[in-house]
Design an enzyme around this catalytic site. Structure first.
Site, PDB file in Angstrom:
ATOM      1  N   SER A 257      -2.252   5.604  -2.913  1.00  0.00           N
ATOM      2  CA  SER A 257      -2.714   4.470  -2.140  1.00  0.00           C
ATOM      3  C   SER A 257      -4.193   4.573  -1.774  1.00  0.00           C
ATOM      4  O   SER A 257      -5.059   4.582  -2.635  1.00  0.00           O
ATOM      5  CB  SER A 257      -1.823   4.327  -0.902  1.00  0.00           C
ATOM      6  OG  SER A 257      -2.061   3.126  -0.226  1.00  0.00           O
TER       7      SER A 257
ATOM      8  N   ASP B  82      -7.114  -1.733  -1.532  1.00  0.00           N
ATOM      9  CA  ASP B  82      -7.129  -0.275  -1.607  1.00  0.00           C
ATOM     10  C   ASP B  82      -6.744   0.151  -3.019  1.00  0.00           C
ATOM     11  O   ASP B  82      -6.600  -0.679  -3.919  1.00  0.00           O
ATOM     12  CB  ASP B  82      -6.215   0.345  -0.545  1.00  0.00           C
ATOM     13  CG  ASP B  82      -4.742   0.127  -0.819  1.00  0.00           C
ATOM     14  OD1 ASP B  82      -4.411  -0.853  -1.510  1.00  0.00           O
ATOM     15  OD2 ASP B  82      -3.907   0.915  -0.329  1.00  0.00           O
TER      16      ASP B  82
ATOM     17  N   ASP C 209      -4.137   1.114  -4.656  1.00  0.00           N
ATOM     18  CA  ASP C 209      -2.985   0.558  -5.374  1.00  0.00           C
ATOM     19  C   ASP C 209      -2.754  -0.907  -5.033  1.00  0.00           C
ATOM     20  O   ASP C 209      -1.736  -1.483  -5.419  1.00  0.00           O
ATOM     21  CB  ASP C 209      -1.722   1.378  -5.120  1.00  0.00           C
ATOM     22  CG  ASP C 209      -1.231   1.323  -3.684  1.00  0.00           C
ATOM     23  OD1 ASP C 209      -2.054   1.044  -2.782  1.00  0.00           O
ATOM     24  OD2 ASP C 209      -0.032   1.558  -3.449  1.00  0.00           O
TER      25      ASP C 209
ATOM     26  N   ASP D 252      -1.947  -2.603  -2.403  1.00  0.00           N
ATOM     27  CA  ASP D 252      -0.930  -3.122  -1.487  1.00  0.00           C
ATOM     28  C   ASP D 252      -1.494  -3.339  -0.086  1.00  0.00           C
ATOM     29  O   ASP D 252      -0.783  -3.761   0.814  1.00  0.00           O
ATOM     30  CB  ASP D 252       0.317  -2.234  -1.454  1.00  0.00           C
ATOM     31  CG  ASP D 252       0.071  -0.832  -0.885  1.00  0.00           C
ATOM     32  OD1 ASP D 252      -1.112  -0.479  -0.648  1.00  0.00           O
ATOM     33  OD2 ASP D 252       1.052  -0.093  -0.694  1.00  0.00           O
TER      34      ASP D 252
END
Length: 448
Positions: A103, A242, A244, A246
């Protein structure tokens, strides 16, 4: 059943260090394969996506070996956002989805997140069962039942087309200049494509991943880069994702940043006015600002609070039939569209608000006045338990007494990093600084 391997968002750690080693990824893959293939049938499938970290290649190959060894067929998506894995797990009728990502963490870290066949993250109970399988002897498939692996070339394209369907065809984004900072991460191609195809004049930032620069002075945890680009290019809005994708932070045309609380407040108000906010409530975590709670009360709506972690937000949303939730950190969960936080789709909803109201970003990013809040992190070493230290516990108790009726205190271990997070809210800023400073000093002394 307790969990030691899994944190609040899957398994995470520094690459090539326990638990984020190729050996552990292989065992996790085999354990997950055995867990999802308990009926013994062949034909089970798993989709695997990843972000742009160098270690993703190693972990992807190890997971594939473990999964195929237990008879699972693996479909490799390559670099795609985490929400794309949730969407494609369900769309492709897979039994499990896996995202390889840490992440917002730096490139040296990596992680493994699991999704069930419904596209939602696995429950604590399911993760505990997989963890128990990892610790035991894993039964492998017979030679004739070993799984196959196949690369899916159009996974990103499928997600791009779906993301566009969440923006009404009647509305147009033509004429809007948008900076999108993809953090050199998983959305570095998908996010600019979606915005361009919807008519935006796109200024892409953080779209040159090299395996080592994900989240490096860019993205939702370093909004200065996006804000500077917005001002420099005279853009109407900035969307900072960010690693990834999400999470999201929104930047208005002046460079001002809206965090997840302000974004959720805007969506809650708009959806309530349109009659589409289900349950008359917004679900957020204990980290969300007290000002958001007061804002919701003022609208005659509720703020439902959960433990930290978007998975717990989603669990409460599903249990209560709510369709909007998220975190101050920028996870915005809209279950009408996605099974997990989706930074790009949240950005589209903000752009939709601009298009439908004719207002600038600066008119929308500040929905409520925040109560002064301070958050500091203290790193600790493996084996240390600073929150059990007697002096730390005494200082926390003293500060809780001092803040009684004037604010609130939240002390917790991070579920994704070896950090103690010290957060306080208080209208009296001097008392706020004293409370956080005293606790941080005590924790630092306990970890010295």
């Amino acid at each position: 059943m307790t969990r030691k391997l899994f944190g609040t968002d899957g398994v995470r750690g520094e690459a090539n260090s326990d638990p984020m080693t190729a050996e552990m990824a292989l065992r996790l893959g085999a354990a997950a394969g055995r867990f999802f293939r308990r009926d013994g049938r062949n034909g089970h499938r798993v989709v695997i996506g990843k972000d742009t970290r160098l270690s993703g290649y190693m972990i992807e190959n190890a997971l594939t070996a473990g999964l195929t060894s237990t008879g699972m067929n693996v479909l490799l998506l390559g670099p795609v956002p985490t929400p794309a894995v949730g969407f494609l797990t369900r769309s492709m009728r897979a039994d499990v989805g896996i995202m390889i990502s840490a992440s917002h963490n730096p490139a040296k870290d990596n992680g493994i997140k699991f999704f069930g066949p419904d596209g939602f993250k696995l429950s604590d109970e399911a993760e505990a069962e997989i963890e128990a399988l990892v610790a035991g002897e894993i039964r492998l498939a017979q030679p004739q039942n070993i799984g196959r692996a196949k690369r899916i070339d159009d996974g990103r394209g499928r997600y791009v087309e779906y993301a566009k369907t969440t923006f009404p065809a009647r509305d147009r984004l033509t004429g809007l200049k948008v900076v999108v900072d993809c953090a050199n991460g998983a959305a570095y191609r998908a996010a600019p494509e979606v915005l361009w195809e919807l008519g935006c004049d796109v200024v892409p930032v953080g779209v040159s991943p090299n395996g080592l620069n994900i989240n490096d002075k860019c993205g939702s945890t370093y909004t200065q880069t996006c804000a500077e680009a917005v001002v420099a290019h005279g853009a109407d809005l900035g969307i900072a994702l960010d690693g990834d994708a999400d999470r999201v932070m929104i930047i208005d045309e002046t460079g001002r940043v809206a965090d997840g609380d302000q974004i959720m407040a805007l969506f809650a108000r708009r959806w309530a006015e349109m009659g589409t906010l289900r349950g008359g409530a917004l679900v957020a975590t204990v980290m969300s600002n007290l000002g958001l709670e007061r804002f919701m009360d003022g609208l005659g709506l509720r703020l439902e609070r959960t433990a930290v972690g978007d998975r717990y937000v989603v669990e409460r949303m599903r249990a209560g039939g709510y369709n909007l939730g998220g975190e101050q950190s920028g996870h915005i969960v809209m279950t009408d569209y996605a099974t997990t936080g989706d930074g790009l789709m949240a950005g589209l909803q903000f752009l939709l608000a601009m298009a439908e109201t004719g207002k600038r970003g600066s008119d929308l990013v500040r929905q409520f006045e925040t109560v002064p809040q301070m958050l500091k992190n203290v790193r600790y070493q493996a084996g240390q338990v600073p929150l059990e230290d007697q002096n730390v516990r005494k200082v926390i108790a003293d500060m809780e007494t001092r803040l009684q009726g004037a604010g609130r205190l939240l002390i917790r271990k991070s579920g994704t990093e070896p950090l103690i997070r010290v957060m306080a809210e208080c209208e009296d800023e001097a008392l706020l600084r004293e409370a956080v400073g005293s606790i941080v000093a005590a924790v630092e002394e306990a970890t010295a």
